[in-house]
Design an enzyme around this catalytic site. Structure first.
Site, mmCIF file in Angstrom:
data_model
loop_
_atom_site.group_PDB
_atom_site.id
_atom_site.type_symbol
_atom_site.label_atom_id
_atom_site.label_comp_id
_atom_site.label_asym_id
_atom_site.label_seq_id
_atom_site.Cartn_x
_atom_site.Cartn_y
_atom_site.Cartn_z
ATOM 1 N N SER A 25 0.707 -1.383 0.059
ATOM 2 C CA SER A 25 -0.270 -0.081 0.276
ATOM 3 C C SER A 25 0.891 1.393 0.089
ATOM 4 C CB SER A 25 -0.983 0.535 1.428
ATOM 5 O OG SER A 25 -1.325 1.316 1.456
ATOM 6 N N TYR A 47 -2.489 -0.645 10.773
ATOM 7 C CA TYR A 47 -2.313 -1.833 8.959
ATOM 8 C C TYR A 47 -1.383 -0.873 7.907
ATOM 9 C CZ TYR A 47 -3.870 -1.028 4.333
ATOM 10 O OH TYR A 47 -3.406 -1.813 2.692
HETATM 11 N N1 LIG Z 1 -9.020 -0.637 -1.327
HETATM 12 C C1 LIG Z 1 -7.373 0.834 -1.542
HETATM 13 O O1 LIG Z 1 -7.568 1.734 -1.314
HETATM 14 C C2 LIG Z 1 -6.373 0.232 -0.809
HETATM 15 C C3 LIG Z 1 -4.922 0.317 -1.227
HETATM 16 C C4 LIG Z 1 -3.537 0.477 -0.872
HETATM 17 C C5 LIG Z 1 -3.742 -1.135 -0.489
HETATM 18 N N2 LIG Z 1 -4.462 -1.658 -0.787
HETATM 19 C C6 LIG Z 1 -4.720 -3.406 -0.549
HETATM 20 O O2 LIG Z 1 -5.212 -4.116 -0.616
HETATM 21 C C7 LIG Z 1 -5.434 -5.556 -1.314
HETATM 22 C C8 LIG Z 1 -6.328 -5.718 -1.641
HETATM 23 O O3 LIG Z 1 -8.013 -5.443 -0.312
HETATM 24 P P1 LIG Z 1 -8.873 -4.308 -1.418
HETATM 25 O O4 LIG Z 1 -8.911 -2.726 -1.046
HETATM 26 O O5 LIG Z 1 -9.074 -5.479 -2.733
HETATM 27 O O6 LIG Z 1 -10.375 -5.271 -0.524
HETATM 28 P P2 LIG Z 1 -10.996 -5.815 -0.435
HETATM 29 O O7 LIG Z 1 -12.544 -5.712 -1.217
HETATM 30 O O8 LIG Z 1 -11.801 -6.004 0.974
HETATM 31 O O9 LIG Z 1 -10.597 -7.223 -0.301
HETATM 32 C C9 LIG Z 1 -10.212 -7.765 1.036
HETATM 33 C C10 LIG Z 1 -10.290 -9.643 0.161
HETATM 34 O O10 LIG Z 1 -9.019 -9.982 0.887
HETATM 35 C C11 LIG Z 1 -9.689 -11.576 1.684
HETATM 36 N N3 LIG Z 1 -9.429 -11.832 2.920
HETATM 37 C C12 LIG Z 1 -9.895 -10.699 3.985
HETATM 38 N N4 LIG Z 1 -9.153 -11.976 5.286
HETATM 39 C C13 LIG Z 1 -8.982 -13.254 4.629
HETATM 40 C C14 LIG Z 1 -8.818 -14.652 5.378
HETATM 41 N N5 LIG Z 1 -7.898 -14.593 6.597
HETATM 42 N N6 LIG Z 1 -8.479 -15.459 4.751
HETATM 43 C C15 LIG Z 1 -8.899 -15.069 3.018
HETATM 44 N N7 LIG Z 1 -9.204 -14.441 2.079
HETATM 45 C C16 LIG Z 1 -8.794 -12.821 3.097
HETATM 46 C C17 LIG Z 1 -11.056 -10.878 1.708
HETATM 47 O O11 LIG Z 1 -12.230 -12.087 0.966
HETATM 48 P P3 LIG Z 1 -13.293 -12.935 3.090
HETATM 49 O O12 LIG Z 1 -13.511 -11.783 3.900
HETATM 50 O O13 LIG Z 1 -14.072 -13.409 2.010
HETATM 51 O O14 LIG Z 1 -12.193 -13.286 3.519
HETATM 52 C C18 LIG Z 1 -11.076 -9.896 0.408
HETATM 53 O O15 LIG Z 1 -11.528 -10.911 -0.787
HETATM 54 C C19 LIG Z 1 -5.256 -5.391 0.316
HETATM 55 O O16 LIG Z 1 -4.084 -6.277 1.167
HETATM 56 C C20 LIG Z 1 -5.289 -3.985 0.677
HETATM 57 O O17 LIG Z 1 -4.538 -3.923 2.199
HETATM 58 C C21 LIG Z 1 -5.973 -1.587 -1.459
#
Ligand SMILES: NC(=O)c1ccc[n+]([C@@H]2O[C@H](COP(=O)([O-])OP(=O)(O)OC[C@H]3O[C@@H](n4cnc5c(N)ncnc54)[C@H](OP(=O)(O)O)[C@@H]3O)[C@@H](O)[C@H]2O)c1
Length: 248
Positions: A139, A152
């Site tokens: 991130s 985080y």
């Molecule tokens: N959105 C942003 O602004 C942003 C910015 C920088 C980095 N990121 C990073 O991008 C990545 C994806 O996040 P996103 O933004 O796409 O959010 P998201 O849609 O909430 O995706 C997170 C995914 O991780 C899965 N997950 C969470 N805990 C888990 C576990 N214990 N076992 C297996 N799967 C798990 C969730 O599915 P389940 O709940 O069904 O398990 C969900 O599909 C993350 O690492 C996040 O930190 C996001």
């Protein structure tokens, strides 16, 4: 690295950034497997992207991590790319003491421990492949923390650090190590948006995926996208000079 004809596991691939990567990589000619905890979200993703394979898995559980590798070996022995994308994010008010930290998702377990352990499980398997990769999603907040997301931000800083070491240790191997550094992306992770988050502009997930694929194809190992570039640049003075000094 080549961005077609791979078999790729994306943790947390049913939603958000993981799903956008699954979609873009499927379109580019790869076999994609997604995993996550919620069967309904995996089924929804499969309905939108019939080519994907799905696997229910909680990556914070040691037994499930080990079982995930065994399942991959049995069903997709050709798998050559692991994308550590699953993540959790919480707002924390530290003046409230420990209360805010108890209960809910454990960001250190999900964002850091699971990523480190899954990488370790998959490395011997990926080393057997002619061309392989581990792609970690960190991130922009790994580089400059957002104070209302203290754990985080710290967990993502650790993911960045681990990824640098991993790349160094694997530099003479078949495994290329990439880090995707997203800006604020419009996903469920951010709902609601944290007060004080001035990175208010949210990139659509498919735009992030569109920026990532050419960077992977040109072996750009650190891939800061959009506003994350400013955070990376802002955090750096002589980081690599120092890193190289202690890692000769
Ligand atoms: N959105 C942003 O602004 C942003 C910015 C920088 C980095 N990121 C990073 O991008 C990545 C994806 O996040 P996103 O933004 O796409 O959010 P998201 O849609 O909430 O995706 C997170 C995914 O991780 C899965 N997950 C969470 N805990 C888990 C576990 N214990 N076992 C297996 N799967 C798990 C969730 O599915 P389940 O709940 O069904 O398990 C969900 O599909 C993350 O690492 C996040 O930190 C996001």
């Amino acid at each position: 690295m080549k961005i077609k004809d791979n078999t790729i596991l994306i943790t947390g691939g049913a939603t958000g950034i993981g799903f956008a990567l699954a979609e873009a990589l499927t379109k580019a000619g790869n076999k994609v497997i997604i995993c996550g905890r919620r069967p309904a979200k995996l089924a929804e993703a499969k309905a939108r992207l019939p080519g994907v394979e799905t696997k229910v898995c909680d990556i914070t559980d040691e037994k499930e991590r080990a079982a995930l590798l065994e399942w991959v070996k049995s069903n997709f022995g050709e798998l050559n790319i692991l994308i550590n994308n699953a993540g959790a994010q919480r707002t924390m008010r530290l003046k409230g003491g420990v209360q805010d930290m108890l209960g809910g998702e454990d960001e250190i377990q999900t964002n850091l421990v699971a990523l480190v352990r899954l990488s370790a499980y998959f490395i011997p398997f990926l080393l057997e492949k002619k061309e392989s990769a581990i792609i970690n999603v960190s991130s922009g907040l790994a580089f400059i923390p957002l104070a209302v997301k203290p754990v985080y931000s710290a967990s993502k800083a650790a993911v960045h650090s681990f990824t640098v070491s991993l790349r160094h240790q694997l530099k003479d191997s078949s495994i290329k190590v990439f880090e995707i550094i997203p800006p604020t992306v419009d996903t469920d992770l951010l709902k609601p948006v944290a007060p004080g988050n001035t990175l208010a502009k949210r990139m659509p997930p498919h735009e992030l995926a569109a920026a990532v694929l050419p960077a992977l194809a040109s072996d750009q190992y650190e891939i800061p996208v959009g506003e994350a570039q400013g955070l990376v640049e802002g955090s750096r003075a002589d980081f690599y000079q120092t890193f190289n000094k202690i890692n000769k």
